[in-house]
Design an enzyme around this catalytic site. Structure first.
Site, mmCIF file in Angstrom:
data_model
loop_
_atom_site.group_PDB
_atom_site.id
_atom_site.type_symbol
_atom_site.label_atom_id
_atom_site.label_comp_id
_atom_site.label_asym_id
_atom_site.label_seq_id
_atom_site.Cartn_x
_atom_site.Cartn_y
_atom_site.Cartn_z
ATOM 1 N N THR A 69 78.045 -31.594 -2.643
ATOM 2 C CA THR A 69 76.898 -31.244 -3.484
ATOM 3 C C THR A 69 77.132 -31.618 -4.938
ATOM 4 O O THR A 69 76.252 -32.176 -5.609
ATOM 5 C CB THR A 69 76.623 -29.730 -3.385
ATOM 6 O OG1 THR A 69 76.434 -29.371 -2.026
ATOM 7 C CG2 THR A 69 75.408 -29.344 -4.196
ATOM 8 N N THR A 70 78.322 -31.323 -5.443
ATOM 9 C CA THR A 70 78.649 -31.532 -6.847
ATOM 10 C C THR A 70 78.633 -33.011 -7.228
ATOM 11 O O THR A 70 78.527 -33.358 -8.402
ATOM 12 C CB THR A 70 80.021 -30.900 -7.161
ATOM 13 O OG1 THR A 70 79.984 -29.529 -6.757
ATOM 14 C CG2 THR A 70 80.359 -30.958 -8.634
ATOM 15 N N TYR A 80 66.185 -27.322 4.167
ATOM 16 C CA TYR A 80 64.740 -27.560 4.116
ATOM 17 C C TYR A 80 64.029 -27.219 5.424
ATOM 18 O O TYR A 80 63.031 -26.510 5.415
ATOM 19 C CB TYR A 80 64.435 -29.012 3.712
ATOM 20 C CG TYR A 80 62.960 -29.235 3.416
ATOM 21 C CD1 TYR A 80 62.402 -28.774 2.222
ATOM 22 C CD2 TYR A 80 62.119 -29.867 4.339
ATOM 23 C CE1 TYR A 80 61.049 -28.946 1.962
ATOM 24 C CE2 TYR A 80 60.771 -30.046 4.081
ATOM 25 C CZ TYR A 80 60.238 -29.581 2.895
ATOM 26 O OH TYR A 80 58.905 -29.748 2.635
ATOM 27 N N TYR A 88 79.726 -26.092 6.394
ATOM 28 C CA TYR A 88 79.428 -25.739 5.004
ATOM 29 C C TYR A 88 78.182 -24.867 4.994
ATOM 30 O O TYR A 88 77.082 -25.340 5.287
ATOM 31 C CB TYR A 88 79.242 -27.008 4.182
ATOM 32 C CG TYR A 88 78.934 -26.824 2.709
ATOM 33 C CD1 TYR A 88 79.126 -25.609 2.050
ATOM 34 C CD2 TYR A 88 78.458 -27.898 1.956
ATOM 35 C CE1 TYR A 88 78.855 -25.470 0.708
ATOM 36 C CE2 TYR A 88 78.189 -27.768 0.604
ATOM 37 C CZ TYR A 88 78.375 -26.557 -0.011
ATOM 38 O OH TYR A 88 78.083 -26.428 -1.352
ATOM 39 N N ARG A 92 71.184 -23.132 -1.339
ATOM 40 C CA ARG A 92 70.653 -24.497 -1.372
ATOM 41 C C ARG A 92 69.895 -24.870 -0.097
ATOM 42 O O ARG A 92 68.992 -25.693 -0.129
ATOM 43 C CB ARG A 92 71.783 -25.508 -1.599
ATOM 44 C CG ARG A 92 72.366 -25.448 -2.997
ATOM 45 C CD ARG A 92 73.403 -26.541 -3.192
ATOM 46 N NE ARG A 92 73.973 -26.512 -4.526
ATOM 47 C CZ ARG A 92 73.464 -27.131 -5.599
ATOM 48 N NH1 ARG A 92 72.357 -27.827 -5.475
ATOM 49 N NH2 ARG A 92 74.052 -27.058 -6.773
ATOM 50 N N LYS A 108 83.446 -23.871 4.853
ATOM 51 C CA LYS A 108 83.299 -23.604 3.422
ATOM 52 C C LYS A 108 82.171 -22.593 3.310
ATOM 53 O O LYS A 108 81.002 -22.910 3.515
ATOM 54 C CB LYS A 108 82.966 -24.884 2.653
ATOM 55 C CG LYS A 108 82.756 -24.642 1.154
ATOM 56 C CD LYS A 108 82.328 -25.916 0.433
ATOM 57 C CE LYS A 108 82.056 -25.626 -1.042
ATOM 58 N NZ LYS A 108 81.559 -26.830 -1.764
ATOM 59 N N ILE A 162 87.121 -24.544 -1.921
ATOM 60 C CA ILE A 162 86.645 -25.854 -2.364
ATOM 61 C C ILE A 162 85.843 -25.567 -3.621
ATOM 62 O O ILE A 162 84.776 -24.957 -3.562
ATOM 63 C CB ILE A 162 85.821 -26.567 -1.291
ATOM 64 C CG1 ILE A 162 86.707 -26.910 -0.092
ATOM 65 C CG2 ILE A 162 85.179 -27.840 -1.857
ATOM 66 C CD1 ILE A 162 85.972 -27.520 1.085
#
Length: 294
Positions: free
Chosen positions: A46-47, A109, A135, A140, A164, A206
């Protein structure tokens, strides 16, 4: 998966002022992590602003990190989508030889049911040539992967080796740790509760903040794993205010401001993200200076 115990960092994708990928800065950031004893690197999470990168840019980032790392640290690659067939095809066709594992986000989504999440990861597990880190980041994805679903996946597929966990819910994390299979790793995806999760039996983090202060944050996690609680919490509280700041106006805008203060890269982000405002930029610059991060 001993290589995934400790601190991994979710690498940013640094951009130049013209929004192109800054290869030189990415190499500097990788060296900064390696030199300060991070345990492993996560590419295209994501980052990394992966949602705004073209296929060619993603390949450029991957090859740059591999080249800069020079085999010094284990690498994890983000491979995720809300289109299950797309993930399956990517895993079938990609060269993953440089990577220790993949990190795959729960579908976003679409808002699948728990059975839909299970079937998504079942399809991925059946084709993945590498171990899989689930994850969970409901902030999000708008969909929380429940502990029961995670544990079911961990029990049914030996190549699903870790999660994660970024729900920001310590109770949920503890439920995972309590009921997981013996060798399954619960990795924090939330910097502020990384240490409590480790002390509860988690395997590490993480991290985003660890990119900016890799030496101390990775040492904090190691101290937590060694049950040296007082020393670990001293480091936690040293960086707690900076953790809040880097997420105050969104990730990775905050951590990129840290990198600018450290002289490692520009603070450029791609729309729809925007830079942090001047007030926050000034506060980050001051705290980075006062923490004397090197």
């Amino acid at each position: 998966m001993q290589s995934l115990i400790g601190t991994g960092v979710a690498l940013v994708t640094p951009f130049k002022n013209d929004f192109s990928v800054d290869v030189a800065a990415l190499k500097r950031i990788v060296d900064f992590q390696v030199e300060n004893k991070i345990e492993y690197l996560v590419v295209l999470g994501t980052t990394a602003e992966s949602a705004t990168l073209s296929k060619a840019e993603k390949e450029l980032v991957i090859q740059t990190v591999i080249e800069a790392n020079k085999g010094r640290l284990p690498l994890v690659l983000g491979v995720g989508s809300n289109n299950t067939a797309e993930v399956v095809e990517e895993l079938k066709t990609s060269d993953l030889s440089a990577f220790e594992a993949i990190l795959s986000v729960s579908p976003y989504y679409n808002k699948p049911t728990q059975e839909g999440i299970y079937q998504h990861f079942k399809a991925i597990a059946e084709v993945s040539p590498k171990p899989i880190i689930l994850y969970n980041v409901p902030g999000r994805t708008s969909s929380n992967m429940l502990p029961s679903t995670v544990i079911r996946l961990a029990q049914d597929f030996k190549n699903i080796v870790a999660i994660k966990e970024a729900a920001g819910d310590l109770v949920q994390a503890m439920q995972l740790i309590q009921h997981k299979p013996k060798d399954f790793l619960v990795i924090s995806g939330d910097d502020m509760i990384a240490l409590p999760m480790v002390l509860a039996g988690g395997s590490g983090v993480i991290s985003v903040i660890a990119e900016g202060c890799p030496k101390d944050f990775s040492e904090m996690i190691r101290l937590g794993l060694q049950r040296k609680v007082d020393e670990a919490y001293a480091l936690h509280y040293r960086y707690a205010d900076l953790i809040d700041m880097i997420f105050e106006q969104g990730n990775p805008a905050g951590i990129k401001e840290v990198f600018k203060s450290l002289g490692l890269s520009e603070n450029t982000v791609r729309l729809p993200l925007v830079n942090v405002n001047q007030d926050l930029a000034d506060r980050i610059k001051l705290i980075v200076k006062n923490l004397n991060i090197t």
